[in-house]
Design a protein around this motif. Structure first.
Motif, PDB file in Angstrom:
ATOM      1  N   ASP A  14       0.834  -1.211   0.000  1.00 38.52           N
ATOM      2  CA  ASP A  14       0.000   0.000   0.000  1.00 38.52           C
ATOM      3  C   ASP A  14       0.865   1.256   0.000  1.00 38.52           C
ATOM      4  N   ILE A  15       1.931   1.244   0.794  1.00 42.15           N
ATOM      5  CA  ILE A  15       2.825   2.401   0.853  1.00 42.15           C
ATOM      6  C   ILE A  15       3.462   2.647  -0.509  1.00 42.15           C
ATOM      7  N   LEU A  16       3.963   1.590  -1.137  1.00 40.34           N
ATOM      8  CA  LEU A  16       4.571   1.741  -2.465  1.00 40.34           C
ATOM      9  C   LEU A  16       3.549   2.229  -3.487  1.00 40.34           C
ATOM     10  N   GLN A  17       2.332   1.696  -3.438  1.00 43.95           N
ATOM     11  CA  GLN A  17       1.297   2.137  -4.371  1.00 43.95           C
ATOM     12  C   GLN A  17       0.956   3.613  -4.157  1.00 43.95           C
ATOM     13  N   ASP A  18       0.935   4.041  -2.895  1.00 43.23           N
ATOM     14  CA  ASP A  18       0.653   5.451  -2.614  1.00 43.23           C
ATOM     15  C   ASP A  18       1.750   6.364  -3.158  1.00 43.23           C
ATOM     16  N   VAL A  19       3.001   5.947  -3.027  1.00 40.45           N
ATOM     17  CA  VAL A  19       4.108   6.741  -3.560  1.00 40.45           C
ATOM     18  C   VAL A  19       4.007   6.831  -5.085  1.00 40.45           C
ATOM     19  N   ILE A  20       3.727   5.712  -5.732  1.00 35.61           N
ATOM     20  CA  ILE A  20       3.578   5.688  -7.192  1.00 35.61           C
ATOM     21  C   ILE A  20       2.420   6.586  -7.609  1.00 35.61           C
ATOM     22  N   LEU A  26      10.929   9.094 -11.210  1.00 35.52           N
ATOM     23  CA  LEU A  26      10.728   8.537  -9.867  1.00 35.52           C
ATOM     24  C   LEU A  26       9.601   7.511  -9.852  1.00 35.52           C
ATOM     25  N   GLU A  27       8.529   7.814 -10.557  1.00 34.02           N
ATOM     26  CA  GLU A  27       7.408   6.865 -10.633  1.00 34.02           C
ATOM     27  C   GLU A  27       7.874   5.535 -11.221  1.00 34.02           C
ATOM     28  N   LYS A  28       8.662   5.596 -12.289  1.00 35.56           N
ATOM     29  CA  LYS A  28       9.170   4.370 -12.910  1.00 35.56           C
ATOM     30  C   LYS A  28      10.078   3.606 -11.953  1.00 35.56           C
ATOM     31  N   GLN A  29      10.897   4.331 -11.206  1.00 32.28           N
ATOM     32  CA  GLN A  29      11.790   3.666 -10.262  1.00 32.28           C
ATOM     33  C   GLN A  29      11.004   2.996  -9.132  1.00 32.28           C
ATOM     34  N   PHE A  30       9.983   3.667  -8.636  1.00 30.17           N
ATOM     35  CA  PHE A  30       9.178   3.064  -7.567  1.00 30.17           C
ATOM     36  C   PHE A  30       8.348   1.891  -8.083  1.00 30.17           C
ATOM     37  N   ARG A  31       7.924   1.965  -9.350  1.00 34.34           N
ATOM     38  CA  ARG A  31       7.259   0.787  -9.936  1.00 34.34           C
ATOM     39  C   ARG A  31       8.228  -0.383 -10.010  1.00 34.34           C
ATOM     40  N   GLY A  32       9.482  -0.105 -10.308  1.00 36.44           N
ATOM     41  CA  GLY A  32      10.507  -1.146 -10.308  1.00 36.44           C
ATOM     42  C   GLY A  32      10.695  -1.735  -8.923  1.00 36.44           C
ATOM     43  N   TYR A  40       8.438  -1.788  -6.537  1.00 39.95           N
ATOM     44  CA  TYR A  40       7.209  -2.553  -6.275  1.00 39.95           C
ATOM     45  C   TYR A  40       7.292  -3.922  -6.961  1.00 39.95           C
ATOM     46  N   ASN A  41       7.676  -3.921  -8.237  1.00 35.90           N
ATOM     47  CA  ASN A  41       7.766  -5.178  -8.989  1.00 35.90           C
ATOM     48  C   ASN A  41       8.825  -6.108  -8.418  1.00 35.90           C
ATOM     49  N   ALA A  42       9.946  -5.556  -7.957  1.00 34.74           N
ATOM     50  CA  ALA A  42      10.995  -6.382  -7.351  1.00 34.74           C
ATOM     51  C   ALA A  42      10.499  -7.017  -6.054  1.00 34.74           C
ATOM     52  N   PHE A  43       9.770  -6.255  -5.257  1.00 32.33           N
ATOM     53  CA  PHE A  43       9.234  -6.773  -3.992  1.00 32.33           C
ATOM     54  C   PHE A  43       8.225  -7.885  -4.263  1.00 32.33           C
ATOM     55  N   VAL A  44       7.321  -7.658  -5.200  1.00 32.04           N
ATOM     56  CA  VAL A  44       6.320  -8.672  -5.537  1.00 32.04           C
ATOM     57  C   VAL A  44       6.996  -9.893  -6.165  1.00 32.04           C
ATOM     58  N   GLY A  45       8.019  -9.679  -6.980  1.00 35.87           N
ATOM     59  CA  GLY A  45       8.761 -10.796  -7.563  1.00 35.87           C
ATOM     60  C   GLY A  45       9.422 -11.648  -6.503  1.00 35.87           C
ATOM     61  N   GLU A  46      10.011 -10.991  -5.513  1.00 39.10           N
ATOM     62  CA  GLU A  46      10.631 -11.712  -4.400  1.00 39.10           C
ATOM     63  C   GLU A  46       9.581 -12.493  -3.611  1.00 39.10           C
ATOM     64  N   SER A  96      13.241  -6.240   3.962  1.00 35.75           N
ATOM     65  CA  SER A  96      12.598  -5.705   2.758  1.00 35.75           C
ATOM     66  C   SER A  96      11.353  -4.889   3.068  1.00 35.75           C
ATOM     67  N   LEU A  97      10.802  -5.069   4.257  1.00 32.59           N
ATOM     68  CA  LEU A  97       9.568  -4.363   4.612  1.00 32.59           C
ATOM     69  C   LEU A  97       9.847  -2.919   5.001  1.00 32.59           C
ATOM     70  N   TYR A  98       8.959  -2.046   4.574  1.00 37.33           N
ATOM     71  CA  TYR A  98       8.990  -0.617   4.903  1.00 37.33           C
ATOM     72  C   TYR A  98      10.284   0.059   4.463  1.00 37.33           C
ATOM     73  N   ARG A  99      10.914  -0.522   3.509  1.00 32.65           N
ATOM     74  CA  ARG A  99      12.089   0.088   2.885  1.00 32.65           C
ATOM     75  C   ARG A  99      11.614   0.664   1.557  1.00 32.65           C
ATOM     76  N   VAL A 100      11.301   1.926   1.569  1.00 32.46           N
ATOM     77  CA  VAL A 100      10.703   2.573   0.405  1.00 32.46           C
ATOM     78  C   VAL A 100      11.779   3.371  -0.316  1.00 32.46           C
ATOM     79  N   VAL A 101      12.464   2.681  -1.214  1.00 31.65           N
ATOM     80  CA  VAL A 101      13.548   3.291  -1.974  1.00 31.65           C
ATOM     81  C   VAL A 101      13.349   2.951  -3.446  1.00 31.65           C
ATOM     82  N   PRO A 102      13.562   3.930  -4.314  1.00 29.57           N
ATOM     83  CA  PRO A 102      13.450   3.633  -5.745  1.00 29.57           C
ATOM     84  C   PRO A 102      14.585   2.721  -6.191  1.00 29.57           C
ATOM     85  N   THR A 103      14.322   1.898  -7.188  1.00 32.90           N
ATOM     86  CA  THR A 103      15.349   1.002  -7.702  1.00 32.90           C
ATOM     87  C   THR A 103      15.979   1.595  -8.960  1.00 32.90           C
ATOM     88  N   GLY A 104      17.200   1.186  -9.229  1.00 32.56           N
ATOM     89  CA  GLY A 104      17.871   1.594 -10.463  1.00 32.56           C
ATOM     90  C   GLY A 104      18.498   2.963 -10.367  1.00 32.56           C
TER      91      GLY A 104
END
Length: 153
Positions: free
Chosen positions: A20-26, A80-86, A88-94, A105-113
């Protein structure tokens, strides 16, 4: 899944809250991007309306400034939106790969890439050029009309 475990499964409230936090940031980045376009049109229109008066015709080129600034700001938010989607996708993939995620991995809200790569990809994005390129062309055309009209008066 309690506090003594170092990993959480997909049904955990903590995992859902993290998503939810990642979705809100996106969502916020997408909203900021949309606001950039709205404010850009508003400011450019106001400047061109003011420049439409023959006494203020020389102010028409100033309309390029907000267009340029909002172009960069919009590109930044999209990157930034693209990085946060990345992220989100990495977290869901894991989560899908192992069925659980570690506590780290929880509550670590950092953009990837890389931000530089994301910015470069965003500049070339379909969400940017179809808006800003025609806007700059219109500003250029109207600048010419306003200045020519003021010179002829």
């Amino acid at each position: 899944m309690g506090t003594t475990n170092s990993s959480f499964d997909a049904n955990s409230d903590a995992v859902r809250k993290h998503l939810d936090i990642l979705q809100d940031v996106i969502r916020r980045m997408a909203s900021n991007s949309a606001s950039c376009k709205t404010w850009c049109i508003t400011l450019v229109s106001a400047i061109l309306v003011l420049a439409g008066n023959k006494d203020n015709a020389n102010y028409a080129p100033i309309a390029f400034l907000p267009a340029l600034l909002f172009f960069f700001l919009d590109t930044y938010y999209l990157a930034l939106e693209k990085q946060f989607r990345g992220s989100y996708n990495a977290f869901v993939g894991e989560l899908h790969k192992s069925g659980t995620v570690p506590l780290a991995s929880l509550y670590r809200v950092v953009p990837t890439g890389s931000l530089a790569t994301a910015l470069w990809n965003s500049v070339a994005s379909f969400a940017i050029w179809p808006f800003y390129l025609p806007l700059v062309v219109v500003i250029g055309l109207l600048k010419g009309v306003v200045l020519t009209g003021a010179a002829g008066s």
